[in-house]
Design an enzyme around this catalytic site. Sequence first.
Site, short mmCIF file in Angstrom:
data_model
loop_
_atom_site.label_atom_id
_atom_site.label_comp_id
_atom_site.label_asym_id
_atom_site.label_seq_id
_atom_site.Cartn_x
_atom_site.Cartn_y
_atom_site.Cartn_z
N THR A 1 -11.79 -22.99 47.90
CA THR A 1 -12.27 -23.05 49.28
C THR A 1 -11.13 -23.63 50.11
OG1 THR A 1 -13.10 -25.32 49.20
CG2 THR A 1 -14.60 -23.62 48.47
N GLY A 2 -11.12 -23.36 51.38
CA GLY A 2 -10.05 -23.88 52.23
C GLY A 2 -9.38 -22.73 52.96
N THR B 1 -17.01 -22.55 52.07
CA THR B 1 -17.19 -21.42 51.15
C THR B 1 -17.98 -21.99 49.99
OG1 THR B 1 -15.09 -20.36 51.71
CG2 THR B 1 -15.89 -19.96 49.50
N GLY C 1 -10.44 -13.32 54.17
CA GLY C 1 -9.87 -14.50 53.53
C GLY C 1 -9.61 -14.28 52.05
N ASP C 2 -9.52 -15.38 51.33
CA ASP C 2 -9.21 -15.32 49.89
C ASP C 2 -10.43 -15.04 49.02
OD1 ASP C 2 -10.24 -17.83 50.73
OD2 ASP C 2 -9.50 -18.79 48.91
N GLY D 1 -7.89 -19.71 53.39
CA GLY D 1 -7.75 -18.56 52.50
C GLY D 1 -6.39 -17.90 52.56
N ARG E 1 -10.50 -10.13 60.07
CA ARG E 1 -9.77 -11.06 59.18
C ARG E 1 -10.52 -11.20 57.84
NH1 ARG E 1 -11.10 -16.02 56.34
NH2 ARG E 1 -9.19 -17.16 56.05
N1 ASP Z 1 -11.60 -19.84 52.02
C1 ASP Z 1 -12.41 -19.34 53.11
C2 ASP Z 1 -11.65 -18.33 53.88
O1 ASP Z 1 -10.45 -18.53 54.09
C3 ASP Z 1 -12.88 -20.37 54.06
C4 ASP Z 1 -13.04 -21.74 53.57
O2 ASP Z 1 -13.26 -21.99 52.41
O3 ASP Z 1 -12.99 -22.64 54.39
O4 ASP Z 1 -12.25 -17.40 54.34
#
Ligand code: ASP
Length: 325
Positions: free
Chosen positions: A226-227, A175, A205-206, A229, A203
């Site tokens: 990021t990560g 992200t 995400g955050d 979500g 789906r």
């Molecule tokens: N945070 C993002 C999501 O969950 C993806 C990511 O940052 O890896 O969509």
Amino acid sequence: MLIIASSNGAIGMDQAIRALKNGCSALDAVEIGIRLVEANPKEHSVGYNGYPNILGHLELDASIMDGRTLDSGAVALLRGYPYAISVARQVMERELPHVLLAGEGAERFAREIKAEQWDAMLTAETVDVWREGLKAVGTTQWVDRQSDIIPEITDETPLLDLVTLATDPERVEGTVNFIAIDGNGDIASGVSTSGWAWKYPGRIGDSPIIGAGNFADNRYGACACTGMGEMAIRAGTARSLVLYLKTGMPLREAARQAMMDLRDLGGEFIGGMNLIALDRNGEHVGMSSRAGAGYIYQTADMNSYEECEREVVRIPGRWGGVARD
Ligand code: ASP
């Protein structure tokens, strides 16, 4: 004047800081920086040529927040429009009382405001990666359509197993985050992503959820994530960090607390998480659940950005209830 960004924001940093120096707002700088990442075909987690969902469709999520007013705009599941951050900004700025538009409604809005639309959002190489990803988990059947071997997925194909098998958060996450403070001391934050590769259709995400992956408030500071979500949604991570600042905690401690809230989550699916944050005095910090991760920052008097290490708050991973790491 200051901009901090996730490391994949490097391609947009120069133009974003130049915009600030030329008197543009923090909102402008965030949008300018993120658009350059969204257009980058090599970045597979944001905008054009991101990795698609399990059905091979690219669905983009993005949000932007104005720390002066807490006005926000967001889009989710946006197809066919590479600059999701600009569409999100228009959701915030047009005469529309909404904050978040998703799916067909987001596309209708993008069409109505004449946002830039691209017919092809994926390169042939990226379609191949998706196809190989599905092959690797031994999906269903394969059909040859005009010598193009594609997985046979119909409306009736059960996707649950495919998604949990094909989605590897260690490999396919990503992200972009940008947070800026402009010459007036105003703060803005933006987040854009194609979400998890091979995610279940629909789906979200955050990144487009204000308070989860993105939050900015001039009075205290801002945070972007990021990560995985799902975790930031459950813990309300970006908002939590800013609320910790409001209690008077120093920035680094507020960021640690937000990470520890994630570490303490129960449940069967726990992956990695990263955040960047700044306070209204221009202190900044990065956190990650893994060692070796960085983020970038640049002030108006620097010639180029510099990379900083993120502090590690370990979050032991679990997948389907089984410990991983
Ligand atoms: N945070 C993002 C999501 O969950 C993806 C990511 O940052 O890896 O969509």
